[in-house]
Design an enzyme around this catalytic site. Structure first.
Site, short mmCIF file in Angstrom:
data_model
loop_
_atom_site.label_atom_id
_atom_site.label_comp_id
_atom_site.label_asym_id
_atom_site.label_seq_id
_atom_site.Cartn_x
_atom_site.Cartn_y
_atom_site.Cartn_z
N ASP A 21 12.83 1.94 -0.50
CA ASP A 21 12.23 0.84 0.54
C ASP A 21 13.26 0.82 1.64
OD1 ASP A 21 11.02 -1.56 1.42
OD2 ASP A 21 12.32 -2.72 0.48
N SER A 22 12.97 -0.13 2.84
CA SER A 22 14.09 -0.26 3.76
C SER A 22 15.46 -0.96 3.34
CB SER A 22 13.21 -1.05 4.93
OG SER A 22 12.92 -2.59 4.19
N TYR B 184 11.74 -1.88 8.46
CA TYR B 184 10.71 -1.03 8.82
C TYR B 184 9.51 -1.85 9.50
CZ TYR B 184 12.27 2.67 5.72
OH TYR B 184 12.97 3.77 5.15
N GLY B 185 9.34 -2.85 9.17
CA GLY B 185 7.98 -3.77 9.44
C GLY B 185 7.91 -3.95 10.86
N CYS C 285 7.30 0.00 -1.12
CA CYS C 285 7.21 -0.57 0.32
C CYS C 285 5.95 -0.68 0.98
CB CYS C 285 8.35 0.07 1.21
SG CYS C 285 8.31 -0.63 3.29
N ASN C 286 5.29 -1.61 1.19
CA ASN C 286 4.07 -1.85 1.80
C ASN C 286 3.87 -1.22 3.13
OD1 ASN C 286 2.13 -3.99 0.05
ND2 ASN C 286 4.53 -4.28 0.09
N THR C 287 4.95 -1.45 4.05
CA THR C 287 4.96 -1.26 5.32
C THR C 287 4.82 0.48 5.43
OG1 THR C 287 6.18 -2.93 5.87
CG2 THR C 287 6.15 -1.38 7.33
N GLU D 17 17.67 -9.68 3.51
CA GLU D 17 18.76 -8.68 3.29
C GLU D 17 20.04 -9.54 3.56
OE1 GLU D 17 18.84 -5.28 2.99
OE2 GLU D 17 16.76 -5.63 2.47
N CYS E 2 4.60 -7.70 1.15
CA CYS E 2 6.06 -7.04 1.33
C CYS E 2 6.66 -7.24 -0.02
CB CYS E 2 6.54 -7.69 2.36
SG CYS E 2 8.43 -7.22 2.77
N THR E 3 7.45 -5.87 -0.31
CA THR E 3 8.18 -6.06 -1.64
C THR E 3 9.53 -6.98 -1.45
OG1 THR E 3 9.21 -4.04 -1.08
CG2 THR E 3 7.27 -3.70 -2.54
N HIS E 4 9.88 -7.40 -0.43
CA HIS E 4 11.01 -8.30 -0.32
C HIS E 4 10.51 -9.53 -0.44
CE1 HIS E 4 12.88 -5.41 2.18
NE2 HIS E 4 14.20 -6.10 2.21
N1 DGL Z 1 9.91 -4.32 1.77
C1 DGL Z 1 9.11 -3.74 2.73
C2 DGL Z 1 7.50 -3.88 2.69
O1 DGL Z 1 6.96 -3.85 1.48
C3 DGL Z 1 9.24 -3.50 4.23
C4 DGL Z 1 10.15 -4.69 4.93
C5 DGL Z 1 10.64 -4.01 6.15
O2 DGL Z 1 11.63 -3.44 6.34
O3 DGL Z 1 10.35 -4.52 7.05
O4 DGL Z 1 6.88 -4.11 3.59
#
Ligand code: DGL
Length: 261
Positions: free
Chosen positions: A7-8, A39-40, A71-73, A152, A184-186
């Site tokens: 993931d990011s 990443y988003g 990571c969804n993105t 983060e 988003c996994t965060h």
């Molecule tokens: N955790 C990530 C997701 O599921 C990406 C978050 C990011 O880096 O913007 O989309």
């Protein structure tokens, strides 16, 4: 069985944790690509390049047999490319749990929280169109710009994070949203703050457990015997909040180190 997960940053650890709960006799290599986070808000091309570099690193350095894009993105930007380029790997992506949300909602009002790149992606639109026939549900989509950075930094419970979420969630609450997709996994890491705003009855949909189950199925089909010790390594490419790692995966025996990819 060697499994790469990336993931990011810290978000994918919510998926790693779900995998740790069911997988045995394996070695997990987690990459938090913090040098390139978030990443988003990056272009699809930039994300695709990172996904490619990280997968090659995991293959060449650790000989992984399965890859979890936690990571969804990154899934939205690169899963098709990764499957085509590495056909010998088990590749599992992460998608917003729209279907379980549609099936769960009682009010037919569902909120979707995700990054701008995920919501703009063709993959998300396809998923929503495919599911439109199941049941008539209104979706309220919200791109949560800046939330990943707060998480983060370890700011999961601060006033600023509360206010950001409040601004996005109050309009959904007023529309009677009873189910929220954490796309988003965060975002499971701010579950408590979300509940303070939406109330404890809100249903939160995340997909870590489903991904872990899917990995179990595919790896057992390839002959993996789910027995013995599970080893986990966590690598990060930039900076990382070590306290957050301990809070999320709650296991001090995990080896954490920096790596260059
Ligand atoms: N955790 C990530 C997701 O599921 C990406 C978050 C990011 O880096 O913007 O989309």
């Amino acid at each position: 069985m060697k499994v790469g997960v990336f993931d990011s940053g810290l978000g994918g650890l919510t998926v790693l944790k779900a995998i740790q709960e069911v997988l045995k006799g394996a070695e997990l290599f987690y990459i938090a690509d913090t040098a390139y986070a978030p990443y988003g808000e990056k272009s699809v091309e930039e994300i695709l390049k990172r996904c490619d570099d990280i997968t090659r690193y995991l293959l060449e350095t650790h000989g992984i047999e399965a890859l979890i894009v936690a990571c969804n993105t990154a899934t939205s930007a690169a899963i098709k490319h990764l499957r085509e380029k590495f056909p010998f790997l088990i590749v599992i992506g992460t998608e917003p749990g729209i279907k379980p949300a549609i099936l769960k909602t009682q009010t037919a009002q569902v909120g979707v929280l995700a990054t701008p790149t995920t919501l703009k992606g063709d993959k998300y639109q396809l998923l929503v169109n495919e599911l439109a026939n199941i049941k008539h549900v209104t979706l309220y989509e919200q791109a949560c710009v800046g939330l990943v950075e707060q998480i983060e930094k370890g700011e999961t419970h601060t006033k600023k994070t509360f206010e950001m979420l409040e601004k996005w969630l109050m309009p959904m609450k007023e529309k009677n949203v009873d189910t929220l997709v954490l796309g988003c996994t965060h975002y499971p890491l701010v579950e408590e703050t979300i509940k303070r705003i939406m109330g404890n009855d809100i249903t939160l949909i995340q997909t870590g457990d489903a991904i872990a189950k899917h990995l179990m199925c595919l790896s057992q089909n390839k002959g993996h015997k789910n027995e013995g010790e599970l080893l986990t390594h966590v690598c990060y490419t930039g900076e990382i909040n070590h306290l957050m790692i301990e809070k999320i995966i709650n296991n001090k025996t995990i080896k954490v180190r920096k790596c260059a990819i």
